[in-house]
Design a protein around this motif. Sequence first.
Motif, PDB file in Angstrom:
ATOM      1  N   ARG A  93       2.756   4.120  -4.189  1.00 12.10           N
ATOM      2  CA  ARG A  93       2.202   3.915  -5.528  1.00 12.10           C
ATOM      3  C   ARG A  93       1.775   2.462  -5.723  1.00 12.10           C
ATOM      4  O   ARG A  93       0.811   2.177  -6.437  1.00 12.10           O
ATOM      5  CB  ARG A  93       3.231   4.324  -6.582  1.00 12.10           C
ATOM      6  N   ALA A  94       2.482   1.519  -5.107  1.00 10.75           N
ATOM      7  CA  ALA A  94       2.103   0.105  -5.210  1.00 10.75           C
ATOM      8  C   ALA A  94       0.734  -0.123  -4.575  1.00 10.75           C
ATOM      9  O   ALA A  94      -0.120  -0.812  -5.136  1.00 10.75           O
ATOM     10  CB  ALA A  94       3.148  -0.773  -4.534  1.00 10.75           C
ATOM     11  N   GLU A  95       0.520   0.477  -3.390  1.00 14.61           N
ATOM     12  CA  GLU A  95      -0.780   0.333  -2.731  1.00 14.61           C
ATOM     13  C   GLU A  95      -1.882   0.958  -3.571  1.00 14.61           C
ATOM     14  O   GLU A  95      -2.992   0.419  -3.673  1.00 14.61           O
ATOM     15  CB  GLU A  95      -0.737   0.990  -1.355  1.00 14.61           C
ATOM     16  N   ASN A  96      -1.582   2.078  -4.203  1.00 17.05           N
ATOM     17  CA  ASN A  96      -2.577   2.736  -5.039  1.00 17.05           C
ATOM     18  C   ASN A  96      -2.916   1.876  -6.250  1.00 17.05           C
ATOM     19  O   ASN A  96      -4.053   1.870  -6.723  1.00 17.05           O
ATOM     20  CB  ASN A  96      -2.064   4.095  -5.491  1.00 17.05           C
ATOM     21  N   SER A  97      -1.937   1.138  -6.751  1.00 19.35           N
ATOM     22  CA  SER A  97      -2.198   0.267  -7.895  1.00 19.35           C
ATOM     23  C   SER A  97      -3.132  -0.862  -7.517  1.00 19.35           C
ATOM     24  O   SER A  97      -3.913  -1.341  -8.346  1.00 19.35           O
ATOM     25  CB  SER A  97      -0.883  -0.297  -8.458  1.00 19.35           C
ATOM     26  N   TYR A  98      -3.090  -1.336  -6.244  1.00 18.10           N
ATOM     27  CA  TYR A  98      -4.045  -2.347  -5.796  1.00 18.10           C
ATOM     28  C   TYR A  98      -5.471  -1.818  -5.998  1.00 18.10           C
ATOM     29  O   TYR A  98      -6.354  -2.514  -6.484  1.00 18.10           O
ATOM     30  CB  TYR A  98      -3.875  -2.673  -4.311  1.00 18.10           C
ATOM     31  N   ASN A 136       3.041  -7.973 -14.128  1.00 18.87           N
ATOM     32  CA  ASN A 136       3.426  -6.648 -13.634  1.00 18.87           C
ATOM     33  C   ASN A 136       2.450  -6.165 -12.566  1.00 18.87           C
ATOM     34  O   ASN A 136       1.994  -5.017 -12.570  1.00 18.87           O
ATOM     35  CB  ASN A 136       3.495  -5.633 -14.782  1.00 18.87           C
ATOM     36  N   LEU A 137       2.130  -7.083 -11.655  1.00 22.28           N
ATOM     37  CA  LEU A 137       1.242  -6.786 -10.531  1.00 22.28           C
ATOM     38  C   LEU A 137       2.047  -6.834  -9.232  1.00 22.28           C
ATOM     39  O   LEU A 137       3.018  -7.582  -9.129  1.00 22.28           O
ATOM     40  CB  LEU A 137       0.121  -7.827 -10.425  1.00 22.28           C
ATOM     41  N   PRO A 138       1.640  -6.067  -8.226  1.00 22.43           N
ATOM     42  CA  PRO A 138       2.263  -6.213  -6.909  1.00 22.43           C
ATOM     43  C   PRO A 138       2.013  -7.622  -6.370  1.00 22.43           C
ATOM     44  O   PRO A 138       0.917  -8.159  -6.530  1.00 22.43           O
ATOM     45  CB  PRO A 138       1.550  -5.153  -6.052  1.00 22.43           C
ATOM     46  N   CYS A 139       2.997  -8.209  -5.736  1.00 20.29           N
ATOM     47  CA  CYS A 139       2.854  -9.574  -5.222  1.00 20.29           C
ATOM     48  C   CYS A 139       1.723  -9.651  -4.193  1.00 20.29           C
ATOM     49  O   CYS A 139       1.008 -10.648  -4.117  1.00 20.29           O
ATOM     50  CB  CYS A 139       4.174 -10.035  -4.599  1.00 20.29           C
ATOM     51  N   GLY A 140       1.562  -8.582  -3.412  1.00 22.86           N
ATOM     52  CA  GLY A 140       0.488  -8.572  -2.430  1.00 22.86           C
ATOM     53  C   GLY A 140      -0.885  -8.648  -3.068  1.00 22.86           C
ATOM     54  O   GLY A 140      -1.815  -9.263  -2.520  1.00 22.86           O
ATOM     55  N   GLU A 141      -1.047  -8.035  -4.245  1.00 22.98           N
ATOM     56  CA  GLU A 141      -2.333  -8.094  -4.946  1.00 22.98           C
ATOM     57  C   GLU A 141      -2.591  -9.488  -5.483  1.00 22.98           C
ATOM     58  O   GLU A 141      -3.721  -9.984  -5.444  1.00 22.98           O
ATOM     59  CB  GLU A 141      -2.356  -7.074  -6.084  1.00 22.98           C
TER      60      GLU A 141
END
Length: 208
Positions: A93-98, A136-141
């Motif tokens: 889900r984190a990757e999908n949020s990117y 509230n973003l993934p750190c990778g993004e």
Amino acid sequence: MTRKSTSAIERLRGKLKVTPQEPGNTIPSPCHVFTGAKFRNGYGAIQDGKKKVKAHRVAWEAEHGPIPSGQVIRHKCGNRACCNVTHMELGTRAENSYDCIAEGHGNWGKPHHALFKVVDGLNTGMTQQEIATSLNLPCGEVGRLTDFWAECGDEYSHRTTILAPCGELGETEALRWLDERLAEDRQSINGAVVLLNETPALHSEAIS
């Protein structure tokens, strides 16, 4: 005599339109766009038994079987209505949020909105982790957007200076250019997976 009902996948296949990619898209094969009803978020909606389900999930499961728990389907082409299973991959889900942020879905609006919030955080001395937590973003993004700004920030500033005399129209054009570069950056990541790490060519535009 009881009428035999058609399965969801059979009805889905009858509602697909083969659509070529736009020039510059790193996904070379065409999308199979679902032309039936849509959910409000743009995904195809098809009846399966007593409930409506996402059309692309029906297509995926017909080809690969059930989606594992905790996994979601990512559209590498960025087209939520696409049911071409070669354009899909499983991810978190984190990757999908990117992908949602890069494509301007969800609560972020245009892709540059998230970028500017990250840049504002960097300019105030926040770390990437602090920015990720606050937005509230993934750190990778956050890391991807930071790298993108380091590469394209000066060019964007140059364009806004040149287009400033055009007023609102010039600002809109500069932001359109920025969103296109953000889309290319996301596609280059997805394209590396799709094309077995073949790096897509990125074409720079010169301002005359």
